[in-house]
Design a protein around this motif. Structure first.
Motif, mmCIF file in Angstrom:
data_model
loop_
_atom_site.group_PDB
_atom_site.id
_atom_site.type_symbol
_atom_site.label_atom_id
_atom_site.label_comp_id
_atom_site.label_asym_id
_atom_site.label_seq_id
_atom_site.Cartn_x
_atom_site.Cartn_y
_atom_site.Cartn_z
ATOM 1 N N PHE A 388 18.141 27.160 -11.929
ATOM 2 C CA PHE A 388 17.608 26.165 -10.993
ATOM 3 C C PHE A 388 16.839 25.020 -11.645
ATOM 4 O O PHE A 388 16.627 23.996 -11.015
ATOM 5 C CB PHE A 388 16.690 26.856 -9.969
ATOM 6 C CG PHE A 388 17.378 27.943 -9.187
ATOM 7 C CD1 PHE A 388 18.495 27.655 -8.416
ATOM 8 C CD2 PHE A 388 16.918 29.248 -9.225
ATOM 9 C CE1 PHE A 388 19.143 28.650 -7.695
ATOM 10 C CE2 PHE A 388 17.560 30.251 -8.506
ATOM 11 C CZ PHE A 388 18.674 29.953 -7.743
ATOM 12 N N LEU A 389 16.408 25.191 -12.874
ATOM 13 C CA LEU A 389 15.609 24.151 -13.531
ATOM 14 C C LEU A 389 16.521 23.199 -14.295
ATOM 15 O O LEU A 389 17.166 23.585 -15.270
ATOM 16 C CB LEU A 389 14.583 24.779 -14.484
ATOM 17 C CG LEU A 389 13.674 23.790 -15.220
ATOM 18 C CD1 LEU A 389 12.826 22.982 -14.236
ATOM 19 C CD2 LEU A 389 12.778 24.525 -16.221
ATOM 20 N N PHE A 390 16.581 21.941 -13.829
ATOM 21 C CA PHE A 390 17.423 20.941 -14.476
ATOM 22 C C PHE A 390 16.679 20.299 -15.639
ATOM 23 O O PHE A 390 15.693 19.595 -15.453
ATOM 24 C CB PHE A 390 17.836 19.857 -13.477
ATOM 25 C CG PHE A 390 18.982 20.255 -12.597
ATOM 26 C CD1 PHE A 390 20.256 20.436 -13.118
ATOM 27 C CD2 PHE A 390 18.788 20.457 -11.247
ATOM 28 C CE1 PHE A 390 21.318 20.803 -12.315
ATOM 29 C CE2 PHE A 390 19.835 20.815 -10.430
ATOM 30 C CZ PHE A 390 21.113 20.996 -10.959
ATOM 31 N N GLY A 397 23.456 23.520 -21.950
ATOM 32 C CA GLY A 397 23.511 22.153 -22.474
ATOM 33 C C GLY A 397 24.191 21.153 -21.569
ATOM 34 O O GLY A 397 24.283 19.968 -21.909
ATOM 35 N N ARG A 398 24.636 21.604 -20.388
ATOM 36 C CA ARG A 398 25.289 20.661 -19.473
ATOM 37 C C ARG A 398 24.332 19.565 -19.014
ATOM 38 O O ARG A 398 24.754 18.431 -18.774
ATOM 39 C CB ARG A 398 25.850 21.410 -18.261
ATOM 40 C CG ARG A 398 27.142 22.151 -18.549
ATOM 41 C CD ARG A 398 27.544 23.046 -17.383
ATOM 42 N NE ARG A 398 28.847 23.659 -17.573
ATOM 43 C CZ ARG A 398 29.077 24.719 -18.341
ATOM 44 N NH1 ARG A 398 28.065 25.264 -19.006
ATOM 45 N NH2 ARG A 398 30.296 25.225 -18.440
ATOM 46 N N GLY A 399 23.054 19.904 -18.881
ATOM 47 C CA GLY A 399 22.069 18.902 -18.471
ATOM 48 C C GLY A 399 22.056 17.725 -19.428
ATOM 49 O O GLY A 399 22.060 16.555 -19.011
ATOM 50 N N MET A 404 23.839 12.131 -20.536
ATOM 51 C CA MET A 404 24.411 11.174 -21.471
ATOM 52 C C MET A 404 25.587 10.430 -20.830
ATOM 53 O O MET A 404 25.699 9.208 -20.924
ATOM 54 C CB MET A 404 24.873 11.909 -22.728
ATOM 55 C CG MET A 404 25.422 11.020 -23.822
ATOM 56 S SD MET A 404 25.643 11.920 -25.381
ATOM 57 C CE MET A 404 26.687 13.266 -24.843
ATOM 58 N N GLY A 405 26.471 11.165 -20.160
ATOM 59 C CA GLY A 405 27.628 10.546 -19.522
ATOM 60 C C GLY A 405 27.253 9.602 -18.402
ATOM 61 O O GLY A 405 27.796 8.498 -18.283
ATOM 62 N N LEU A 406 26.306 10.034 -17.554
ATOM 63 C CA LEU A 406 25.882 9.186 -16.443
ATOM 64 C C LEU A 406 25.139 7.957 -16.932
ATOM 65 O O LEU A 406 25.263 6.869 -16.344
ATOM 66 C CB LEU A 406 24.996 9.996 -15.483
ATOM 67 C CG LEU A 406 25.737 11.048 -14.645
ATOM 68 C CD1 LEU A 406 24.742 11.925 -13.883
ATOM 69 C CD2 LEU A 406 26.693 10.368 -13.672
ATOM 70 N N ASN A 449 34.057 17.112 -23.759
ATOM 71 C CA ASN A 449 34.201 17.192 -22.310
ATOM 72 C C ASN A 449 32.822 17.273 -21.683
ATOM 73 O O ASN A 449 31.915 17.874 -22.251
ATOM 74 C CB ASN A 449 35.036 18.412 -21.911
ATOM 75 C CG ASN A 449 35.594 18.292 -20.505
ATOM 76 O OD1 ASN A 449 34.871 18.378 -19.521
ATOM 77 N ND2 ASN A 449 36.904 18.078 -20.411
ATOM 78 N N ILE A 450 32.680 16.675 -20.507
ATOM 79 C CA ILE A 450 31.368 16.620 -19.865
ATOM 80 C C ILE A 450 31.057 17.884 -19.063
ATOM 81 O O ILE A 450 29.982 18.040 -18.511
ATOM 82 C CB ILE A 450 31.267 15.372 -18.957
ATOM 83 C CG1 ILE A 450 29.797 15.029 -18.667
ATOM 84 C CG2 ILE A 450 32.070 15.554 -17.679
ATOM 85 C CD1 ILE A 450 29.600 13.686 -17.999
#
Length: 547
Positions: A388-390, A397-399, A404-406, A449-450
């Motif tokens: 739950f913590l972004f 590591g998706r955060g 970075m992508g956005l 890949n994102i």
């Protein structure tokens, strides 16, 4: 659904469809029965091996079908040739000509955008093959379009084929479950001492993210089959396969299953309030879910499984709590209550109650994320901070990757790239061209890949690509879930198309935190292509009977 004016009337036309269906059946046997088990060098090159198998078999199928269409045309008279081949592209409804399927135009537009994006990218070779990503470049999508075209026109899924297909799914799930218990049946891990790696690969797919996405999509398929099937002889098979693929998905320990099943269980009741019997079957699916969850943790040994190392898996962690013991009796009481209610009360009372519960659940999810990231009032959420913590570490590591992508899309991308993207499957080039230092300072050697299919589409083929993709998916689901006329419900016209739509829905749910790979996406997409074609063909038969 509108009447589809495709009626087999002559021997030539019957032969035309019979031969094309035979070729398609052979291809489907390869994709569903051989492809999931194919490998060359274990997990070391499984992505490359699977992609090679897919593109060679799919290209062969497309070439053979195209050659058949060209050659068969020479055996027909001009009028008959025009009539038969026109029906591959158009249907006549109320005297007006329309596209064969409403999805045809959107898929064709999507392919055109892939081609435009590829030529504008400056990386034509890489974006054609997807060689610096996950081989989801223009070539893969072009092959999928040919699969879509030929299968929707020529193949009618038969109920008996489910037995053979289910056997394949069962064996795929068995392979993944055996890897969870470190049986190493295929000796893929013989030279791997790191048990952490044992826990991140499973079955014939490879990475547990891809494996879990395939299993949980199968779960949705069998949930849909169980929910809609009227023949009681088939229901036990569908329910058992639902539970077994669910067990396999839980042992995959990838939390993309959480997103898929969250979407599945929220969506299912919306299809069930018309009939009390169907609502009872829906509750049975919920009961089976919690029973499977408890069975999953019961079977885990004290040592010698993937649960001993790495991430534990959200559902397995819940299985060790009291939640299943609380949920099962509550659902049992709810089932008894529904059984006592009259048919009308199900719609008048339970439908609005569920709508209110649906809104409450969504608000609850929003609140949980808000509390975990902002207010921090619920102390027990600290135990689930990984979910739950972004922050940059969220989602392995998706955060960091999403941010970075956005950031690139919002602040650095020129307008034409926002429209057509950086190039199909080109996220590696994007990060290498613009964030090389940041990536080198991170825990990743390279980022290709994102890890979010929708953000990946947005960045690689742009806003036009994302809109075309959403429209294609929307009209596919609309067609698959379209109601038959009263009294005309059948396996071909309703049950199988509905189930493939539910399987697709599960795939779309998990895609929020996962990537598209040619090991999984073609199987799920081909299944719902069959749903589209089967529904069309079933409608043709009903039109023939009515006429």
């Amino acid at each position: 659904m509108d009447a589809v004016a495709v009626k087999v009337q002559t021997k030539e036309e019957r032969d035309f469809y019979r031969i094309a269906e035979g070729i398609s059946l052979l291809y489907l046997g390869v994709i569903f029965l051989i492809y999931p088990f194919y490998f060359r060098n274990g997990y070391f090159d499984i992505l490359q091996a699977k992609f090679s198998f897919f593109w060679i078999s799919s290209l062969a199928y497309s070439a053979i079908m195209t050659l058949f269409l060209l050659l068969y045309a020479f055996t027909l008279k001009k009028e008959e040739r025009s009539r038969i081949y026109t029906k591959l592209f158009f249907r006549v409804v109320d005297g007006r000509k329309k596209l064969f399927l409403p999805t045809d135009a959107f898929f064709l537009i999507l392919i055109a955008i892939y081609c435009i994006s590829m030529f504008l990218s400056g990386y034509i070779y890489e974006t054609w093959w997807g060689s610096t990503g996950r081989f989801m470049g223009t070539f893969t999508w072009l092959l999928l379009f040919f699969d879509y075209f030929f299968l929707t026109r020529f193949y009618h899924f038969k109920k008996g084929h489910l037995v053979i297909f289910s056997l394949s799914v069962f064996l795929q799930a068995c392979w993944g479950i055996s890897d969870f218990f470190w049986m190493n049946l295929f000796h893929f891990f013989d030279s791997v001492d790191n048990k952490g790696l044992w826990s991140t690969f499973a079955g014939g797919v490879g990475n547990i993210n891809g494996y879990t996405s395939l299993m949980v999509s199968y779960t949705g398929l069998y949930a849909g089959l169980f929910l809609k099937e009227k023949n009681g002889k088939w229901s036990p098979l569908f329910l058992l396969m639902y539970m077994f693929t669910l067990l396999a998905a839980m042992y995959g320990m990838s939390d993309n299953a959480v997103f898929a099943l969250f979407v599945l269980f929220l969506a299912l009741p919306f299809f069930c309030f018309r009939k009390k019997e169907v609502l009872l079957q829906c509750i049975d699916l919920y009961l089976a879910f919690f029973l499977t969850m408890k069975l999953a943790v019961y079977l885990i040994p004290a040592e010698g499984s993937s649960y001993d190392v790495g991430d534990k898996g959200f559902f397995l962690q819940l299985g060790y709590t009291a939640l299943p013991f609380l949920a099962i009796p509550v659902l049992g009481l709810l089932r008894l209550l529904v059984m006592k209610l009259r048919e009308e009360a199900v719609q008048k009372l339970l439908r609005p109650l569920y709508y209110a519960l649906f809104c409450f659940i969504l608000c609850g999810v929003i609140f949980v994320f808000y509390d975990a990231n902002v207010s921090h009032k619920l102390a027990f959420l600290a135990n689930y901070r990984n979910y739950f913590l972004f922050d940059d570490a969220w989602g392995s590591g998706r955060g960091f990757i999403w941010k970075m992508g956005l950031n690139f899309f919002m602040n650095k991308m020129p307008l034409w790239q926002r429209i057509f993207g950086y190039g199909p499957d080109s996220y590696y080039m994007l990060t290498n061209d613009h964030y090389k230092f940041e990536v080198s300072q991170s825990a990743f050697g390279a980022i290709d890949n994102i890890h979010n299919e929708y953000l990946n589409i947005l960045l690689t083929i742009g806003m036009t690509g994302l809109i075309a993709y959403f429209l294609f998916i929307f009209f596919s689901l609309k067609t698959l879930w379209e109601k038959e006329r009263e009294g005309e419900e059948s396996f071909s016209g309703t049950v199988f198309p509905f189930a493939t739509g539910i399987g697709l829905l599960c795939y779309l749910g998990q895609a929020v935190v996962n990537i598209a790979v040619p090991i999984v996406l073609p199987i799920i997409f081909i299944l719902f292509f069959l749903g589209l074609g089967t529904k069309c063909r079933a409608q043709e038969c009903s039109d023939d009977t009515a006429s």
